[in-house]
Write an enzyme that holds these catalytic residues in place. Structure first.
Site, PDB file in Angstrom:
ATOM      1  N   GLU A 161       2.576   4.953  -4.060  1.00 28.12           N
ATOM      2  CA  GLU A 161       2.529   5.884  -5.216  1.00 28.12           C
ATOM      3  C   GLU A 161       3.850   6.624  -5.385  1.00 28.12           C
ATOM      4  O   GLU A 161       4.201   6.896  -6.544  1.00 28.12           O
ATOM      5  CB  GLU A 161       1.374   6.867  -5.041  1.00 28.12           C
ATOM      6  CG  GLU A 161      -0.008   6.238  -5.159  1.00 28.12           C
ATOM      7  CD  GLU A 161      -0.364   5.331  -3.978  1.00 28.12           C
ATOM      8  OE1 GLU A 161       0.110   5.615  -2.869  1.00 28.12           O
ATOM      9  OE2 GLU A 161      -1.084   4.345  -4.178  1.00 28.12           O
ATOM     10  N   ASP A 212      -9.018   3.225  -2.593  1.00 27.72           N
ATOM     11  CA  ASP A 212     -10.048   3.653  -1.650  1.00 27.72           C
ATOM     12  C   ASP A 212     -11.329   4.114  -2.328  1.00 27.72           C
ATOM     13  O   ASP A 212     -11.592   5.316  -2.463  1.00 27.72           O
ATOM     14  CB  ASP A 212      -9.496   4.763  -0.753  1.00 27.72           C
ATOM     15  CG  ASP A 212      -8.328   4.256   0.081  1.00 27.72           C
ATOM     16  OD1 ASP A 212      -8.129   3.025   0.132  1.00 27.72           O
ATOM     17  OD2 ASP A 212      -7.620   5.083   0.672  1.00 27.72           O
ATOM     18  N   ASP A 226       0.857  -1.200   0.000  1.00 21.79           N
ATOM     19  CA  ASP A 226       0.000   0.000   0.000  1.00 21.79           C
ATOM     20  C   ASP A 226       0.892   1.248   0.000  1.00 21.79           C
ATOM     21  O   ASP A 226       2.110   1.153   0.201  1.00 21.79           O
ATOM     22  CB  ASP A 226      -0.866  -0.048   1.270  1.00 21.79           C
ATOM     23  CG  ASP A 226      -1.924   1.046   1.319  1.00 21.79           C
ATOM     24  OD1 ASP A 226      -2.317   1.561   0.257  1.00 21.79           O
ATOM     25  OD2 ASP A 226      -2.360   1.379   2.449  1.00 21.79           O
TER      26      ASP A 226
HETATM   27  O1  MIG Z   1      -3.913   6.152   4.374  1.00 19.58           O
HETATM   28  O2  MIG Z   1      -3.515   0.930   5.747  1.00 19.58           O
HETATM   29  O3  MIG Z   1      -5.953   2.063   0.399  1.00 19.58           O
HETATM   30  O4  MIG Z   1      -6.848  -0.126   1.859  1.00 19.58           O
HETATM   31  O5  MIG Z   1      -6.765   0.048   4.672  1.00 19.58           O
HETATM   32  C1  MIG Z   1      -4.669   4.991   4.450  1.00 19.58           C
HETATM   33  C2  MIG Z   1      -4.690   1.663   5.898  1.00 19.58           C
HETATM   34  C3  MIG Z   1      -3.763   3.824   4.270  1.00 19.58           C
HETATM   35  C4  MIG Z   1      -4.980   2.989   2.376  1.00 19.58           C
HETATM   36  C5  MIG Z   1      -5.420   1.760   1.669  1.00 19.58           C
HETATM   37  C6  MIG Z   1      -6.415   1.030   2.514  1.00 19.58           C
HETATM   38  C7  MIG Z   1      -5.809   0.691   3.851  1.00 19.58           C
HETATM   39  C8  MIG Z   1      -5.331   1.967   4.552  1.00 19.58           C
HETATM   40  N1  MIG Z   1      -4.400   2.680   3.684  1.00 19.58           N
END
Ligand code: MIG
Length: 754
Positions: free
Chosen positions: A413, A484, A410
């Site tokens: 980017e 998200d 995650d």
């Molecule tokens: O800023 O890890 O898209 O699936 O649960 C949020 C917490 C960070 C974004 C991800 C989401 C995840 C969440 N993350």
């Protein structure tokens, strides 16, 4: 019009490359294979290597080059390229139909030239400041023909057909509800397909990792364009008989989605906000108690000690081995999240090692770059270096030793809380020093490569990696989810176009957060979402911290029953989905397909956002609107059978189907043979030693693959390939095309619609 390449002077051929000289510059055309031609001008740096295309894709295709009047003409068996003065380039198919032509006029915005290299204009002493609103290194402006429709581009929001919209390739984590006007999302997949009025198809892949724009007739309906702020001009034109061929060509270049482990196609539950081992156990126990199958549970950032990657929060999650052992004993595999941001902390071994070995990105003054993410101030691994990828891969040992089932990447980017990383933060592309502007869109790609390698080396199994950010070609290493979304009906409506376009862009293994991540899911929305997602390869319910509990068993008995019904159906169709992956590893075709992929001559399906095909044989038309219980369904050419009633319908018509809350309209094509398995609570609960074939009237033929579902043994012949055929009465013949694995004890037939 500015003339910045000048007149054509001539060409030189060496192997599959044709160097075309103009007065002021050279351009390179490469015949990759009959259907694929690459166009390359190294405006930026000749040392840049593609991240998407890892091996030299050139086969020794036959081609001819000749000077024909004003043009240099390159001809293969499938494509004709005509090159004129000023680097004007047109692409034709073998029948002489002009498919993609350079636009001859001028763009109607400030940019005054139809083809431009700012570097060249600058070098020639022009003042370029007036040309562009944003810095733009070059642009490709192509003629938009009446009837052109566009598909692909990965995860972009909005509708299936991208015509008349504009997009940006810059991996972006945007917290607002993703609307159809969003230009960028988490992934950059600059692969575009065009279906022309008479159903000729072509694709273009713009292989450049810098920020770029794709405008598909929004600025002006006369042309579409690609522009970028930096990088080499490097694009591939590809064609074929159909969109299917174009997807084949694109995945030939960038790689197909590899066959996953079978359990990864099972149902998965996640939530940001499971705060302890008790929470995880409670969820798993409730699945088992409610008899809803479950294969995977995801551990979001709370399992870590202070969000430090590769650590464990013993206070809330106990001994790591204990939790894993318990849930694995119940047949559920844990998947752990790993973010790239590494907490700045003396004595934290990962950060210490990274700093000591120069593994992190630096600012322009040579200091290790710091920005904040979940752990607070963090460092950012420089994944472009092989050494860093190896280190990162090895770090996963703490999790693979415990038996983790997969890794969820995650925030890659990369996302950062104190504003975006400046363009000049120093990164590497292997040994070459570069910066954030070039590396941003492949940061996730490089991270996933490392994760994939770690899992592969340490487990010997087919790695299960899920990522949010990536680039073209990442499908070789990772599955993707669409980030998200929210519990909104219009996000349910986006599931089909978004996943179908991801699928046609190489990402066969993709999914959305079922029920929606942000906002509160209603019972009705969850029921409709599980129906729409039934064939979405990544089959995961996930929700954000603070939102309403979203596991099906938190809701009423009706919601539980409906979710169980569709999750069970998913397990029933598991061998069919697995076969689609097996075939897709060769063809590049996805699991979820828009109808336009297989019915390109049918104008009704070019903008069909609300139905899809699972493979070629199952048509799914879920209800996507609140309160609606009747559904208009379009059936394309052929004969179709209602999955629920067996009723027969001729295609090329709209029908009205009753779809109360527990019904998702589904139709099976005539002549289908669809393998199904017994429903289990998780893959591996029982041996799959029988297969039941769902057969519809009409002669059918189908290849079915069977192996251990876990590792690479099938690459060494340890698998079975069954060739099933049925006659008009549904009588089955089975032939073993390959036998290298234990065969089914029983193959039976269930007839539908006879
Ligand atoms: O800023 O890890 O898209 O699936 O649960 C949020 C917490 C960070 C974004 C991800 C989401 C995840 C969440 N993350």
């Amino acid at each position: 019009m500015e003339n910045n390449f000048g007149k054509l002077l001539g060409y030189e051929v060496s192997d599959c490359e044709i160097k075309v000289s103009f007065e002021k510059r050279e351009a390179y055309f490469t015949v990759v294979r009959d259907e694929i031609v690459r166009v390359y001008v190294p405006f930026f740096d000749e040392n840049v290597k593609s991240k998407a295309i890892e091996n030299d894709p050139c086969v020794d295709a036959d081609f001819t080059v000749e000077q024909d009047g004003a043009a240099i003409v390159i001809s293969t068996e499938k494509v004709v390229v005509k090159i004129y003065d000023d680097f004007v380039v047109d692409f034709y198919n073998a029948e002489g139909k002009l498919l993609m032509a350079d636009y001859r006029g001028e763009r109607t915005t400030k940019e005054k030239v139809s083809w431009m290299s700012l570097e060249m204009l600058e070098a020639e002493g022009h003042d370029i400041s007036g040309y562009l609103e944003k810095p733009c290194r070059y642009q490709l402006v192509k003629k938009l023909d009446e009837g052109d429709d566009f598909y692909g581009l990965g995860d972009k929001s909005g509708f299936l057909n991208k015509k008349h919209y504009e997009y940006e390739n810059w991996n972006s984590d945007l917290p607002q509800a993703h609307n159809e006007d969003f230009k960028a999302l988490y992934k950059s997949i600059p692969f575009l397909m065009c279906l022309k009025k008479d159903a000729e198809a072509y694709g273009v892949f713009f292989d450049n990792t810098f920020r770029s724009n794709i405008n598909l007739g929004k600025e002006n309906t006369e042309y579409f364009f690609y522009s970028t702020e930096e990088g080499n001009l490097d694009y591939y034109f590809m064609t074929g008989e159909s969109l299917v061929d174009v997807v084949g060509s694109y995945t030939y270049l960038t790689g197909t989605t590899p066959l996953p482990q079978l359990f990864t196609l099972g149902y998965q539950q996640s939530r940001w906000g499971y705060e302890s081992a008790d929470d995880i156990n409670f969820v798993v126990d409730n699945y088992r108690a409610s008899n809803i199958p479950l294969d995977v549970i995801h551990l979001d950032i709370d399992y870590m000690d202070n969000f430090k990657v590769f650590t464990w929060n013993e206070k809330n999650y106990g001994k790591p081995g204990e939790l894993f052992d318990r849930i694995k004993g119940l047949g559920v595999k844990p998947v752990c999240i790993i973010d790239p941001g590494t907490k700045v902390e003396k004595g934290y071994s990962i950060d210490d090692e990274g700093v000591a070995n120069d593994y992190f990105a630096k600012d322009k003054d040579g200091e290790v770059y710091v920005n904040a993410v979940w752990p607070g101030d963090s460092h950012f691994p420089d994944f472009g270096k092989e050494e860093v990828r190896n280190w990162w891969a090895n770090n996963h040992k703490v999790l693979t030793d415990l038996g983790v089932g997969g890794i969820w990447n995650d925030m890659n980017e990369p996302a950062s809380f104190h504003g975006e990383l400046p363009a000049d933060v120093v990164f590497h592309d292997e040994d070459r020093v570069t910066n954030h502007a070039e590396i941003h869109n492949v940061y996730g790609h490089n991270m996933c490569r490392a994760t994939f390698q770690g899992l592969k080396d340490q487990t010997g199994k087919r790695p299960f990696v899920i990522t949010r950010a990536c680039y073209a070609g990442s499908q070789k290493y990772t599955t993707v989810w669409t980030g998200d979304n929210q519990s909104l009906w219009h996000h349910l409506q986006m599931v089909i176009p978004q996943l179908c376009n991801l699928g046609m862009s190489g990402f066969a293994f993709c999914g959305t957060d079922i029920g929606g991540f942000g906002a509160d899911c209603t019972p009705e929305l969850l029921c409709r979402w599980i129906q729409a997602a039934m064939f979405s390869p990544l089959f995961r319910n996930h929700a954000a911290k603070g939102t309403k509990d979203q596991e099906p068993w938190r809701f009423s008995k009706e919601v539980v029953d409906i979710n169980r019904k569709y999750i069970e159906l998913r397990y029933k169709f598991l061998p069919y989905i697995y076969d689609l992956f097996y075939k897709g590893e060769t063809t590049g075709l996805p699991v979820m397909r828009p109808l336009v992929l297989h019915y390109p001559n049918d104008p009704e399906v070019r903008n069909l956002n609300s139905e899809f095909l699972a493979g070629e044989n199952i048509l799914v038309a879920p209800v996507l609107e609140q309160g609606v219980t009747k559904r208009m369904v379009y059936l394309p050419d052929g004969t179709w059978y209602d999955y629920w009633t067996g009723e027969k319908f001729e295609g090329k018509q709209y029908i009205l189907k009753d779809a109360p809350i527990d019904v998702c309209p589904m139709y099976i094509k005539a002549g289908s043979i669809i393998p199904t398995y017994e429903v289990v609570q998780y893959v591996g609960e029982k041996a799959y030693n029988k297969v039941e074939l769902l057969v519809t009237p009409g002669e059918g033929s189908y290849e079915h693959f069977q192996d251990n579902g876990e590792d690479y043994a099938y690459k060494n012949g340890i698998y079975n390939l069954y060739q099933f055929t049925t006659d008009a009465n549904g009588n089955l013949t089975t032939e073993m095309k390959h036998q290298g694995y234990s065969v089914y004890e029983e193959v039976s037939v269930v007839k539908l619609g006879f």
